[in-house]
Design an enzyme around this catalytic site. Structure first.
Site, PDB file in Angstrom:
ATOM      1  N   ARG A  52      11.976  10.808   4.427  1.00 34.32           N
ATOM      2  CA  ARG A  52      13.364  11.188   4.186  1.00 34.32           C
ATOM      3  C   ARG A  52      13.587  12.654   4.575  1.00 34.32           C
ATOM      4  O   ARG A  52      12.793  13.519   4.246  1.00 34.32           O
ATOM      5  CB  ARG A  52      13.715  11.003   2.706  1.00 34.32           C
ATOM      6  CG  ARG A  52      13.786   9.546   2.287  1.00 34.32           C
ATOM      7  CD  ARG A  52      14.255   9.408   0.859  1.00 34.32           C
ATOM      8  NE  ARG A  52      14.361   8.011   0.457  1.00 34.32           N
ATOM      9  CZ  ARG A  52      14.778   7.603  -0.733  1.00 34.32           C
ATOM     10  NH1 ARG A  52      15.088   8.491  -1.657  1.00 34.32           N
ATOM     11  NH2 ARG A  52      14.852   6.318  -1.014  1.00 34.32           N
TER      12      ARG A  52
ATOM     13  N   TYR B  75       1.679   3.100  -5.897  1.00 37.63           N
ATOM     14  CA  TYR B  75       1.002   2.062  -6.662  1.00 37.63           C
ATOM     15  C   TYR B  75      -0.495   2.098  -6.339  1.00 37.63           C
ATOM     16  O   TYR B  75      -0.978   3.021  -5.704  1.00 37.63           O
ATOM     17  CB  TYR B  75       1.666   0.711  -6.403  1.00 37.63           C
ATOM     18  CG  TYR B  75       3.126   0.741  -6.825  1.00 37.63           C
ATOM     19  CD1 TYR B  75       3.474   0.867  -8.180  1.00 37.63           C
ATOM     20  CD2 TYR B  75       4.155   0.707  -5.895  1.00 37.63           C
ATOM     21  CE1 TYR B  75       4.811   0.948  -8.572  1.00 37.63           C
ATOM     22  CE2 TYR B  75       5.490   0.791  -6.289  1.00 37.63           C
ATOM     23  CZ  TYR B  75       5.810   0.911  -7.626  1.00 37.63           C
ATOM     24  OH  TYR B  75       7.122   1.000  -8.018  1.00 37.63           O
TER      25      TYR B  75
ATOM     26  N   ARG C 273       1.952  -2.509   3.985  1.00 36.12           N
ATOM     27  CA  ARG C 273       3.041  -1.521   3.921  1.00 36.12           C
ATOM     28  C   ARG C 273       2.498  -0.178   3.446  1.00 36.12           C
ATOM     29  O   ARG C 273       1.713  -0.116   2.497  1.00 36.12           O
ATOM     30  CB  ARG C 273       4.136  -1.990   2.956  1.00 36.12           C
ATOM     31  CG  ARG C 273       5.415  -1.148   3.041  1.00 36.12           C
ATOM     32  CD  ARG C 273       6.463  -1.607   2.048  1.00 36.12           C
ATOM     33  NE  ARG C 273       7.798  -1.314   2.545  1.00 36.12           N
ATOM     34  CZ  ARG C 273       8.824  -0.959   1.781  1.00 36.12           C
ATOM     35  NH1 ARG C 273       8.674  -0.841   0.472  1.00 36.12           N
ATOM     36  NH2 ARG C 273      10.005  -0.719   2.308  1.00 36.12           N
TER      37      ARG C 273
ATOM     38  N   GLY D  72       0.810  -1.208   0.000  1.00 33.22           N
ATOM     39  CA  GLY D  72       0.000   0.000   0.000  1.00 33.22           C
ATOM     40  C   GLY D  72       0.840   1.252   0.000  1.00 33.22           C
ATOM     41  O   GLY D  72       0.425   2.275   0.559  1.00 33.22           O
TER      42      GLY D  72
END
Length: 369
Positions: free
Chosen positions: A268, A179, A226, A175
């Site tokens: 990040r 996508y 995920r 997930g």
């Protein structure tokens, strides 16, 4: 010197017992054959990285040919299931735990990869701005109908059942990373006005319904998911990430508290566009606190010490990608503070054993000079 850390302590994950919390992250490597069946070199790669009680997650496995890439894995045909059986056996023979990550690429593929030449499908007809994960210009996808949403959900269910038939210990629903599932969640890619778009509850309906259906098919303790709240990859952006993924986790905690684990990609660090001297970082801690079960963090490339410190602070499992590519014995190297092999980015995708099965194991009796 041997490191003692929570990352090397046992943890119960779903129906399985881990002996440590160092996990092989899902890594697309494109080493399947032309029929999307796993190869012998894939079996060796996974077996080399298996440890007793260690968790491995497969590279993303497509539900079917609709949206796949050349030499990417699928788990649709009997030949593909049999191929995965051989890979799973190699991991289990070494005492490893193995989860299959299953996915639908959604708008990140192109018509040339679809057998009938049809457009990619997505929640809304919005193309990826720039190159997609296939390295091609993003195409305007077809907006999925309700019937298509239901059909794809059933494909996920069947892929989960096929994964069980192949002997996997569980499945991880992909997930993340722009996508199909992720594109329903994010406001940048979902502009629907029906029950699958608009509000947080509607945008999260697809993934939450999907978890319900896969849990019904194979059992709660064999299902994981995920997510990547701040990925930005493939044009992903959400207007309210803490509220959006906080809602998802609250619903999963309420309805499926015995899921195997939740897997989140860390944000990040990046400079503030308005002030380059300020570093922006979004913490997973508020989301982590909402989930009472096993939690996995990802995103520690070249930051192995930080990953170990995170596990000590939170008890998280940590999934490693590039470090595990280059170091089949990563668990031993981390535990003993042995130096790591450097990865070769040029060999990540496609090819043969080079950069795949030729990285050396560490020999403490004969360390490299």
């Amino acid at each position: 010197m041997t490191i003692t850390s929570k990352i090397f302590q046992p943890l119960k994950v779903g129906a399985t017992q881990l002996s440590h919390r160092v996990v092989l992250a899902p890594l697309t490597r494109l080493r399947n054959d032309d029929n999307h069946v796993p190869t012998e070199m894939m079996a060796k790669m996974y077996q080399d990285r298996a440890t007793p009680g260690g968790l491995l997650i497969t590279e993303a496995i497509h539900l079917s040919k609709q949206g796949t890439y050349p030499r990417a894995p699928e788990i649709d045909t009997q030949a593909q299931i049999e191929g995965w059986k051989r890979v799973v056996k190699g991991v289990h023979d070494k005492g490893g735990i193995f989860f299959a990550q299953i996915w639908h690429s959604g708008r990140s593929t192109n018509a040339i990869f679809r057998p009938d030449g049809s457009k990619p499908i997505a929640p809304s007809p919005i193309a990826i701005n720039g190159l997609n994960s296939a390295g091609l210009q993003g195409e305007v996808p077809e907006e999925m109908t309700i019937d298509q949403i239901k059909a794809v959900s059933q494909q996920f269910v069947q892929s989960a059942k096929n994964s069980m038939a192949a002997g996997f210990d569980g499945v991880e629903l992909h997930g993340a990373n722009g996508y199909l599932i992720d594109s329903f969640i994010n406001t940048s890619s979902n502009k629907r006005t029906d029950e699958y778009g608009g509000s947080i509850e509607n945008r999260c309906r697809f993934v939450l319904d999907l978890v319900d259906q896969v849990v019904d098919a194979i059992g709660e303790e064999r299902v994981a998911v995920r997510f990547s709240p701040w990925s930005e990859y493939q044009d992903m952006e959400d207007e309210t990430p803490y509220e959006t993924w906080g809602y998802i986790v609250k619903q999963l905690q309420k309805n499926h508290p015995n899921l195997a684990y939740l897997h989140f990609i860390e944000h990040r660090e990046r400079p503030d566009p308005e002030d380059p001297n300020v570093i922006l970082f979004n913490s997973l801690d508020p989301i982590r606190k909402l989930w009472k079960g096993p939690f996995m963090s990802s995103g520690y490339t070249n930051k192995e010490k930080e990953a170990i410190a995170l596990s000590d602070r939170t008890g998280d499992m940590v999934s490693f990608g590039r470090a595990f590519i280059a170091n089949p014995d990563l668990v031993d190297r981390l535990k003993n503070e042995w130096p790591l092999n450097k990865y070769d980015r040029d060999t990540f995708y496609g090819g043969d054993d080079r950069g795949y099965n030729d990285y050396p194991f560490y020999d403490p009796k004969n360390p490299p000079q």
